[in-house]
Design an enzyme around this catalytic site. Structure first.
Site, short mmCIF file in Angstrom:
data_model
loop_
_atom_site.label_atom_id
_atom_site.label_comp_id
_atom_site.label_asym_id
_atom_site.label_seq_id
_atom_site.Cartn_x
_atom_site.Cartn_y
_atom_site.Cartn_z
N ARG A 137 0.85 -1.19 0.00
CA ARG A 137 0.00 0.00 0.00
C ARG A 137 0.88 1.24 0.00
O ARG A 137 1.87 1.32 0.71
CB ARG A 137 -0.95 0.01 1.21
CG ARG A 137 -2.11 -0.97 1.10
CD ARG A 137 -3.08 -0.54 0.02
NE ARG A 137 -4.22 -1.44 -0.12
CZ ARG A 137 -4.29 -2.42 -0.99
NH1 ARG A 137 -3.26 -2.66 -1.79
NH2 ARG A 137 -5.37 -3.18 -1.08
N GLU A 186 -2.13 7.74 -5.26
CA GLU A 186 -2.26 7.15 -6.59
C GLU A 186 -3.65 7.27 -7.19
O GLU A 186 -3.83 7.14 -8.40
CB GLU A 186 -1.88 5.67 -6.56
CG GLU A 186 -2.82 4.78 -5.78
CD GLU A 186 -2.38 3.33 -5.74
OE1 GLU A 186 -3.19 2.47 -6.10
OE2 GLU A 186 -1.22 3.06 -5.36
N HIS A 222 0.36 -0.11 -9.91
CA HIS A 222 -0.43 -1.05 -9.10
C HIS A 222 -0.83 -2.28 -9.92
O HIS A 222 -2.00 -2.67 -9.96
CB HIS A 222 -1.67 -0.35 -8.55
CG HIS A 222 -2.14 -0.92 -7.25
ND1 HIS A 222 -2.59 -0.15 -6.20
CD2 HIS A 222 -2.24 -2.20 -6.82
CE1 HIS A 222 -2.95 -0.93 -5.19
NE2 HIS A 222 -2.75 -2.18 -5.55
#
Length: 338
Positions: A235, A264, A296
């Site tokens: 994360r 993000e 991601h």
């Protein structure tokens, strides 16, 4: 039962549609919009809403969903730190996909580490431009080095097994030790402080909680070995990015492989190539030649997408049939609201 999917991409829709015939009682409606207070009214009349990691699931959004008849929030991901559990309590149940392919994320973590260490991203770009020089592409041999893993859940364990094959010394930090992992890998559990002090490589594999937000900060960065390689596929908010930038500038951090970023949500999963990046911190991070930043994507494999789709649909079927929810967030809610 109607399900409103938000923030979906073609690869996700394909995975869910491939399984749709096995769930004839479920009606899958896909939307590209992210779930926010502005888009939440689109879910009116849907008892189930399916959301993802960067959707806005704070109190205002959940209140609108509840007024529109939503009773189940199905997260198609493992994390639920973007869900206001206090606001959800009493209004709707929340389920998630706790594990969908630890190996996918672990293998991507290894890829990031090797890329940063051996400067593969720079070498690829150089050769494409006809530059075959080797200056500035030196890396280090991982064999014999110390690799620290913060978090030894399923992904952390999978990554530890991969790294054990490199002949490294493994250090683990986790409030819930896994004794079997020590036998498999030859690693050892230690304090976070000792892990930071001795590791040549540090990889983050822990969920985001209020207690570990900005776990990597100015103070913890000062405790690390000069030139340490830092990898994060967990994360973004585990790392204070501005502190990381300063550590990169001074050489305290020798390189970083990041699949996540703390802000993000406004950028990741979208094509922003024709727009100006207005996030100055993100823009600065992208200037470092020893940083590899991906969007991601560590989970993005055929196997993981299929697993996510199946677990999500099973979660919804359990809700539809009134069965106990196998992957209810309420059962593991850190607020102990229920």
């Amino acid at each position: 039962m109607k399900i409103a999917f938000f923030d979906t991409k073609p690869y996700e829709r394909q995975a869910f549609q491939a399984l749709a015939s096995a769930y004839p009682s479920l009606s899958l409606d896909f939307r590209e919009e992210r779930l926010t207070p502005a888009t939440a009214p689109l879910a009116e009349g849907y008892p189930v809403v399916c959301a993802f990691v960067n959707d806005d699931l704070q109190a205002k959004t959940l209140e609108i969903l509840a007024r529109g008849g939503t009773r189940l929030l199905a997260m198609r991901c493992a994390g639920f730190n973007n869900v206001d559990l206090r606001a959800a309590c009493g209004k709707m149940q929340v389920v998630r996909v706790p594990g969908y392919s630890p190996q996918a994320v672990a293998e991507f973590t290894l890829a990031l580490l090797l890329c940063v260490n051996r400067r593969l991203h720079r070498a690829y770009t150089r050769v494409r431009e006809g530059n075959f020089s080797l200056d500035g592409l030196q890396g280090m041999v991982l064999h014999g080095k110390t690799v620290g893993l913060v978090g030894t859940g399923r992904i952390g364990q999978a990554f530890a097994r991969l790294m054990a094959g490199f002949g490294v010394r493994l250090l683990f930090s986790d409030p819930h030790p896994q004794p079997a992992l020590l036998l498999e890998t030859g690693g050892e559990y230690t304090s976070l402080e000792e892990l930071l002090r001795h590791s040549d490589v540090i990889s983050l594999h822990c969920p985001l909680t209020p207690e570990n937000t900005h776990l990597i900060n100015r103070e913890t960065l000062r405790q690390m070995k000069p030139g340490v390689l830092l990898v994060n596929t967990s994360r973004g908010k585990l790392i204070h990015t501005q502190a990381l930038i300063q550590a990169l500038k001074t050489g305290r951090v020798g390189g970083a492989g990041l699949d996540v970023y703390e802000e993000e949500a406004g950028y990741f999963f979208e094509d922003r190539s024709s727009r100006i990046i207005r996030d100055d911190v993100l823009a600065r991070l992208l200037t470092f030649p020893n940083v590899v930043l991906t969007s991601h994507q560590a989970f993005l494999t055929h196997e993981a997408l299929a697993s996510i789709a199946q677990t999500t649909l099973e979660n919804i079927r359990e809700f539809q049939e009134g069965k106990p929810l196998s992957h209810s967030v309420c059962q593991e809610c850190p607020l102990h609201l229920c």
